[in-house]
Design an enzyme around this catalytic site. Structure first.
Site, PDB file in Angstrom:
ATOM      1  N   SER A 114     -12.961  -6.677   0.718  1.00  0.00           N
ATOM      2  CA  SER A 114     -11.557  -6.858  -0.192  1.00  0.00           C
ATOM      3  C   SER A 114     -11.062  -8.633  -0.261  1.00  0.00           C
ATOM      4  O   SER A 114     -12.148  -9.514  -0.258  1.00  0.00           O
ATOM      5  CB  SER A 114     -10.568  -5.558  -0.233  1.00  0.00           C
ATOM      6  OG  SER A 114     -10.201  -5.752  -1.010  1.00  0.00           O
ATOM      7  N   HIS A 115     -10.072  -8.013   0.387  1.00  0.00           N
ATOM      8  CA  HIS A 115      -9.049  -9.520   0.195  1.00  0.00           C
ATOM      9  C   HIS A 115      -9.730 -10.061   1.970  1.00  0.00           C
ATOM     10  O   HIS A 115      -8.721 -11.074   2.010  1.00  0.00           O
ATOM     11  CB  HIS A 115      -8.089  -8.782  -0.055  1.00  0.00           C
ATOM     12  CG  HIS A 115      -7.406  -8.519   1.269  1.00  0.00           C
ATOM     13  ND1 HIS A 115      -7.556  -6.663   0.326  1.00  0.00           N
ATOM     14  CD2 HIS A 115      -6.601  -7.964   2.021  1.00  0.00           C
ATOM     15  CE1 HIS A 115      -6.884  -6.186   1.734  1.00  0.00           C
ATOM     16  NE2 HIS A 115      -6.800  -6.401   2.475  1.00  0.00           N
ATOM     17  N   ASP A 280      -8.521 -11.065  -5.503  1.00  0.00           N
ATOM     18  CA  ASP A 280      -9.097 -10.765  -4.281  1.00  0.00           C
ATOM     19  C   ASP A 280     -10.689 -10.795  -4.444  1.00  0.00           C
ATOM     20  O   ASP A 280     -11.150 -11.381  -5.165  1.00  0.00           O
ATOM     21  CB  ASP A 280      -8.070  -9.857  -3.893  1.00  0.00           C
ATOM     22  CG  ASP A 280      -8.719  -8.489  -4.234  1.00  0.00           C
ATOM     23  OD1 ASP A 280      -9.890  -8.271  -5.406  1.00  0.00           O
ATOM     24  OD2 ASP A 280      -9.458  -7.623  -3.361  1.00  0.00           O
ATOM     25  N   ASP A 282     -13.195  -8.960  -4.023  1.00  0.00           N
ATOM     26  CA  ASP A 282     -14.070  -7.927  -4.811  1.00  0.00           C
ATOM     27  C   ASP A 282     -13.390  -7.484  -6.447  1.00  0.00           C
ATOM     28  O   ASP A 282     -13.592  -6.929  -6.778  1.00  0.00           O
ATOM     29  CB  ASP A 282     -14.502  -6.848  -4.122  1.00  0.00           C
ATOM     30  CG  ASP A 282     -12.559  -5.517  -3.752  1.00  0.00           C
ATOM     31  OD1 ASP A 282     -12.352  -6.756  -3.769  1.00  0.00           O
ATOM     32  OD2 ASP A 282     -13.422  -5.001  -3.071  1.00  0.00           O
ATOM     33  N   ASP A 284     -11.177  -6.159  -7.796  1.00  0.00           N
ATOM     34  CA  ASP A 284     -10.069  -5.570  -7.572  1.00  0.00           C
ATOM     35  C   ASP A 284      -9.114  -5.410  -7.839  1.00  0.00           C
ATOM     36  O   ASP A 284      -7.992  -4.654  -7.929  1.00  0.00           O
ATOM     37  CB  ASP A 284     -10.396  -4.245  -6.922  1.00  0.00           C
ATOM     38  CG  ASP A 284     -10.369  -4.076  -5.301  1.00  0.00           C
ATOM     39  OD1 ASP A 284     -10.104  -5.389  -4.722  1.00  0.00           O
ATOM     40  OD2 ASP A 284     -10.909  -3.234  -4.962  1.00  0.00           O
ATOM     41  N   ARG A 285      -7.962  -6.386  -7.127  1.00  0.00           N
ATOM     42  CA  ARG A 285      -6.189  -6.790  -7.120  1.00  0.00           C
ATOM     43  C   ARG A 285      -6.480  -7.813  -8.238  1.00  0.00           C
ATOM     44  O   ARG A 285      -7.161  -8.806  -8.551  1.00  0.00           O
ATOM     45  CB  ARG A 285      -6.160  -6.682  -5.605  1.00  0.00           C
ATOM     46  CG  ARG A 285      -6.533  -6.493  -4.386  1.00  0.00           C
ATOM     47  CD  ARG A 285      -5.866  -7.096  -3.117  1.00  0.00           C
ATOM     48  NE  ARG A 285      -5.476  -5.535  -2.630  1.00  0.00           N
ATOM     49  CZ  ARG A 285      -4.974  -5.843  -1.554  1.00  0.00           C
ATOM     50  NH1 ARG A 285      -3.842  -6.668  -1.213  1.00  0.00           N
ATOM     51  NH2 ARG A 285      -5.340  -4.828  -0.258  1.00  0.00           N
ATOM     52  N   LYS A 379      -9.326  -0.095  -8.185  1.00  0.00           N
ATOM     53  CA  LYS A 379      -8.367  -0.658  -9.395  1.00  0.00           C
ATOM     54  C   LYS A 379      -9.511  -1.662  -9.942  1.00  0.00           C
ATOM     55  O   LYS A 379     -10.505  -2.117  -9.215  1.00  0.00           O
ATOM     56  CB  LYS A 379      -7.130  -0.579  -8.261  1.00  0.00           C
ATOM     57  CG  LYS A 379      -7.659  -1.796  -6.888  1.00  0.00           C
ATOM     58  CD  LYS A 379      -6.417  -1.656  -6.165  1.00  0.00           C
ATOM     59  CE  LYS A 379      -6.850  -2.525  -4.782  1.00  0.00           C
ATOM     60  NZ  LYS A 379      -7.138  -1.306  -3.943  1.00  0.00           N
TER      61      LYS A 379
HETATM   62  C1  G1P Z   1      -4.568  -1.718   1.533  1.00  0.00           C
HETATM   63  C2  G1P Z   1      -3.229  -1.703   0.810  1.00  0.00           C
HETATM   64  C3  G1P Z   1      -3.691  -0.518  -0.228  1.00  0.00           C
HETATM   65  C4  G1P Z   1      -5.334  -1.121  -0.881  1.00  0.00           C
HETATM   66  C5  G1P Z   1      -6.150  -1.069   0.258  1.00  0.00           C
HETATM   67  C6  G1P Z   1      -7.267  -1.821   0.233  1.00  0.00           C
HETATM   68  O1  G1P Z   1      -4.881  -1.116   2.749  1.00  0.00           O
HETATM   69  O2  G1P Z   1      -1.871  -1.599   1.691  1.00  0.00           O
HETATM   70  O3  G1P Z   1      -2.293  -0.087  -0.721  1.00  0.00           O
HETATM   71  O4  G1P Z   1      -5.232   0.810  -1.124  1.00  0.00           O
HETATM   72  O5  G1P Z   1      -5.457  -2.144   1.003  1.00  0.00           O
HETATM   73  O6  G1P Z   1      -7.144  -2.659  -1.017  1.00  0.00           O
HETATM   74  P1  G1P Z   1      -4.004  -0.585   4.429  1.00  0.00           P
HETATM   75  O7  G1P Z   1      -4.164  -2.488   5.005  1.00  0.00           O
HETATM   76  O8  G1P Z   1      -2.347  -1.089   3.778  1.00  0.00           O
HETATM   77  O9  G1P Z   1      -4.081   0.365   4.930  1.00  0.00           O
HETATM   78 ZN    ZN Z   2     -10.081  -5.565  -3.128  1.00  0.00          ZN
END
Ligand code: G1P
Ligand code: ZN
Length: 546
Positions: A114-115, A280, A282, A284-285, A379
């Site tokens: 992801s991010h 982000d 991937d 999804d954000r 998302k």
């Molecule tokens: C974080 C975000 C959460 C999201 C997840 C995946 O998780 O807070 O809302 O669903 O990334 O993108 P966390 O690191 O807080 O567990």
């Molecule tokens: Zn992501």
């Protein structure tokens, strides 16, 4: 070409977190590490997975191509009839969800962290999604973890890597299994065309509306270029950093004002474009930015919910909405006004799956720049941005006007998240344990004008399958509706990250223009007084404030 069984040894650290298994690339590069996890996923599947279809794709980060080929070779050994894979191994997370659903696949494997930063020294991740297109629920991820601790071998085709073609579109076979390499964008773009009024958005662009979409050298690039520039007619060059790079070009593709600094600078300068957007790793954000206004994700969810009927895909209204517990209660106010239910779930998209499947919720969102709906089970960053564009095209209002009118009607939920990253895990656990001990005594306690109404450790009972998820974060809710939430991140790969979520509701219009951190000052101080963050972490300030 033959299927071989390879002897390995179990790893004890393959517990999936909030969103799949995430580790440093170096950890995934250990012999058998990825293979063991994939075999654990396959072993957890019922026998009806034999002969079915699996979707594979990732965000293009370092190791994406290597892992994609390994998974194809292992899928052939498991007995899948077909693997659908994105061109060059690339599919955004929402696109995987879309392709699983469209092809009625058994499930899918997403390669992404992801991010989290990418590159050889960055992070890699793998996540299994089920037939509805959404992340596997905890009962499956728990089982995968259990198997991973015992596994001693895996099965794989010994076909040469250069025979596992992912760079050419088309179809071929490995061990009798069909491999279909698909265009990464086409199915996803078609889905958006069915949900949104592309004509109205095209007209808006044709009349001079301009956008800056920052893909942050991550996977949204090809999607946004095709959809926003080619199909909707935004000026060529509107999508910047649009080539997905294995290390994201050194950028940190997390669309918030801190990491998408460049976009913020441009949107807060004179002559800013009408609309700023980022997504982000991937895709999804999403982050939406007006002129000198970064829209808070919780507000974005509320605004999309309030205006959903203006968009073709949602014109008959919403069955309900859902938000993660730390997300602000702005959307709750909209739900109340619309007379629809609003569900509060633990953090992580997987908790929305059942509500969406049961048609109890149509729109969902998280404060972490995540918004989505029942169109898929992830998302969806590009979807959210096009949703906004559709609303702007229909209402002919600016981002700022929409946000300000929303506050005028519903009041403003000032909101911020303070992250303390890379703290010692033991100390972070102690801080949380001490909070858990303190909460019962907090009820009724006054901190200046803030009086504690409820203080608890959030527990969620899924209304569809009655599964219970405990210890999902400490909530302190005040009698005036303000809230402080503490939880530890479940996605990091270094030490622990403490997240402190702060929310204050303001009904007084004359106070809407206050600076968010100023508006939340008293709550920030109460959070410190209750949790003693400075003394536990040795940090005088959060590392990231969004
Ligand atoms: C974080 C975000 C959460 C999201 C997840 C995946 O998780 O807070 O809302 O669903 O990334 O993108 P966390 O690191 O807080 O567990
Ligand atoms: Zn992501």
């Amino acid at each position: 070409m033959a299927i071989v069984s390879v002897v390995s040894r179990p790893f004890q650290d393959q517990k999936p977190g909030t969103s799949g298994l995430r580790k440093k690339v170096k950890v995934f590069q250990q012999s058998h590490y990825l293979e063991n996890f994939v075999q654990s996923v396959f072993n957890s599947l019922p026998t009806d997975s034999i002969g079915s279809t699996l979707v594979v794709g990732g965000d293009g980060r370092y190791y994406n191509d290597v892992a994609t080929r390994i998974i194809i070779k292992m899928a052939a050994a498991h007995g899948f009839a077909k693997v659908i894979v994105g061109h060059n191994g690339i599919l955004s997370t929402p696109a995987v969800s879309c392709v699983i659903r469209k092809n009625k696949a058994y499930g899918g494997i997403i390669l992404s962290a992801s991010h989290n930063p990418g590159g050889v020294d960055g992070d890699f991740g793998i996540k299994y999604n089920i037939a509805n297109g959404g992340p596997a629920p905890e009962k499956i991820t728990d089982e995968v973890f259990r198997i991973s601790k015992e596994i001693t071998s895996y099965k794989i085709s010994d076909v040469a890597d250069d025979k596992v073609e992912i760079t050419q579109l088309g179809s071929y076979k490995i061990e009798g299994m069909q491999v279909e390499v698909i265009d990464s964008v086409a199915d996803y773009a078609q889905m958006l065309q069915e949900l949104f009024d592309f004509d109205a958005i095209r007209q808006m662009f044709a009349s001079g509306f301009n956008i800056r979409f920052d893909s942050m050298s991550a996977v949204s690039g090809p999607y946004a270029t095709e959809i926003v520039e080619k199909q909707l007619g935004a000026t060529k060059g509107s999508v910047v950093n649009n080539i997905p790079l294995p290390d994201f070009g050194g950028l940190h593709p997390d669309p918030n004002p801190v990491n998408a600094e460049d976009l913020i600078k441009i949107m807060y300068a004179n002559n800013a474009p009408d609309f700023g957007a980022a997504s982000d790793g991937d895709a999804d954000r999403n982050m939406v930015v007006g002129k000198s206004l970064a829209v808070a994700p919780s507000d974005s969810l509320a605004i999309l919910a309030a205006n959903a009927k203006l968009v073709p895909g949602y014109k008959s209204g919403l069955a309900g909405v859902a938000r993660s517990m730390p997300t602000s209660t702005a959307v709750d106010r909209v739900a109340k006004e619309l007379g629809i239910p609003c569900f509060e779930t633990p953090t992580g998209w997987k908790f929305f799956g059942n509500l969406l499947d049961a048609d109890m919720a149509t729109l969902c969102g998280e404060e972490s720049y995540g918004t989505g709906s029942n169109h898929i089970r992830e998302k969806d960053g590009v979807w959210a941005i096009i949703f906004w564009l559709n609303i702007l095209a229909v209402t002919k209002k600016s981002v700022n006007q929409l946000v300000e009118e929303h506050w005028d009607k519903y009041g403003r939920n000032f909101y911020s998240r303070h992250d303390y990253e890379a703290i010692n895990s033991e100390l972070a656990n102690k801080l949380m344990a001490s909070l858990r001990e303190k909460i019962t005594a907090l009820s009724g306690k006054a901190f200046g004008q803030y009086i504690v109404d409820v203080a608890d450790d959030f527990s969620y009972t899924d209304p569809v399958d009655n599964s219970v998820s405990k210890q999902q974060g400490i909530r302190i809710i005040f009698t005036n509706g303000s809230r402080i939430v503490f939880r530890l991140s479940g996605t990091g790969t270094e030490g622990a990250t403490l997240r402190v979520y702060l929310e204050k509701y303001e009904a007084d219009k004359t106070k809407f223009k206050q600076d968010t951190q100023d508006a939340l000052k008293e709550l920030i101080d109460i959070a410190e007084e209750v949790a003693q963050i400075k003394s536990y972490t040795g940090m005088s300030e959060p590392t990231v404030v969004t």
